[in-house]
Design a protein around this motif. Sequence first.
Motif, PDB file in Angstrom:
ATOM      1  N   THR A 247      40.173  33.257  34.825  1.00  0.00           N
ATOM      2  CA  THR A 247      39.494  33.744  36.017  1.00  0.00           C
ATOM      3  C   THR A 247      39.925  35.175  36.347  1.00  0.00           C
ATOM      4  OG1 THR A 247      41.210  32.720  37.379  1.00  0.00           O
ATOM      5  CG2 THR A 247      39.209  31.451  36.986  1.00  0.00           C
ATOM      6  N   ALA A 248      39.189  35.770  37.297  1.00  0.00           N
ATOM      7  CA  ALA A 248      39.403  37.163  37.719  1.00  0.00           C
ATOM      8  C   ALA A 248      39.176  38.148  36.583  1.00  0.00           C
ATOM      9  CB  ALA A 248      40.788  37.361  38.327  1.00  0.00           C
ATOM     10  N   THR A 249      38.462  37.730  35.541  1.00  0.00           N
ATOM     11  CA  THR A 249      38.016  38.613  34.473  1.00  0.00           C
ATOM     12  C   THR A 249      36.538  38.359  34.248  1.00  0.00           C
ATOM     13  OG1 THR A 249      38.427  37.064  32.643  1.00  0.00           O
ATOM     14  CG2 THR A 249      40.272  38.442  33.349  1.00  0.00           C
ATOM     15  N   ALA A 250      35.842  39.345  33.705  1.00  0.00           N
ATOM     16  CA  ALA A 250      34.410  39.174  33.445  1.00  0.00           C
ATOM     17  C   ALA A 250      34.164  38.451  32.128  1.00  0.00           C
ATOM     18  CB  ALA A 250      33.719  40.536  33.429  1.00  0.00           C
ATOM     19  N   THR A 251      35.014  38.686  31.150  1.00  0.00           N
ATOM     20  CA  THR A 251      34.796  38.112  29.823  1.00  0.00           C
ATOM     21  C   THR A 251      35.403  36.719  29.671  1.00  0.00           C
ATOM     22  OG1 THR A 251      36.752  39.313  29.053  1.00  0.00           O
ATOM     23  CG2 THR A 251      34.614  40.330  28.656  1.00  0.00           C
ATOM     24  N   GLY A 252      36.381  36.356  30.512  1.00  0.00           N
ATOM     25  CA  GLY A 252      37.019  35.054  30.403  1.00  0.00           C
ATOM     26  C   GLY A 252      36.044  33.895  30.506  1.00  0.00           C
ATOM     27  N   PRO A 253      35.242  33.808  31.601  1.00  0.00           N
ATOM     28  CA  PRO A 253      34.264  32.721  31.686  1.00  0.00           C
ATOM     29  C   PRO A 253      33.261  32.717  30.544  1.00  0.00           C
ATOM     30  CG  PRO A 253      34.599  33.717  33.837  1.00  0.00           C
ATOM     31  CD  PRO A 253      35.317  34.589  32.852  1.00  0.00           C
TER      32      PRO A 253
END
Length: 306
Positions: A247-253
């Motif tokens: 979380t708190a990243t754009a690419t993680g999800p």
Amino acid sequence: MPRLGRDLLVAVAPVVLLMAALPAVYSNRLLLFNFIVLATLAQGINLIYGFTGYLPFGYVGFFGAGAYGFSLLVMHVKAPPILALGGGAAAAVALALLLSPLLRLSGAYFAIASLAASLAVMHAVSNPQLEAITRGPYEISLSGIFDPTLAYACALAVLAGSVALVVWLRSSRFGLALQAMRDDPISARMSGIDVVRARVVAWMLSAAVAGLIGGTYAWYISVFYAETVFSGQFTTFAIVFALFGGTATATGPLLGVALLYGVYNLIGISTPQYFQLIYGALIVALLLFLPNGLASLLRRRGLHVP
């Protein structure tokens, strides 16, 4: 190139290009569409949980509100689908504003209260007394506007916008304020941050994302029941995918959806008898050894994760 522009290029462009090109070479467009829907919902969960620490088990309520807001405008006002998508987002944001007092709660209390609220909304729209308006427990049919190609393109645009929003929040003053509140709300309040207002704004942003993709989902499938768009499976998948990727990243999800949803379809088809065991063990193992998701593993190796 400024960091924001570089992160947008890295996070948004590959997803848009890949998902726009795949329908030409892969015939199962419904699978690709579901990937876009789940990735967008994971980003919506990311907006509220990754930046504020609030985990809504009833997040699907916004998704269903968007689907019904879209459908009611199409059925009763004869609105064009593109404009009706705005109505779906407005319905989800209005619901978020109505439920904003839930933000006074925290932890498990907030999670359970949001779940109860989503169930209440589902039972309200499926009430037989509202058949003339919402179709009640009966199916909603939007076959007159059925256009899977355009609906797919709109869903991809919503996904790109949600990813871009997360990228912006990571480097903006507002996003940094949200993360400060998540880590220590008391210190953030003493630093001059309006904690209540910031939480409500993040809550409504995440609702708008779910409402837009909910409306697009209703447009794409065209025929559905209340139980379809208010299914808790949407929330479960979105939460698991977001936590799995980071979380708190754009690419993680996006990584979480690509890997877990791919494994979900692969195992579910090839070895359905072992599906629950393998899938559950994979999720538990990663959350035990990488509690911050795959993004944390990439950061340990010195890679920049937008």
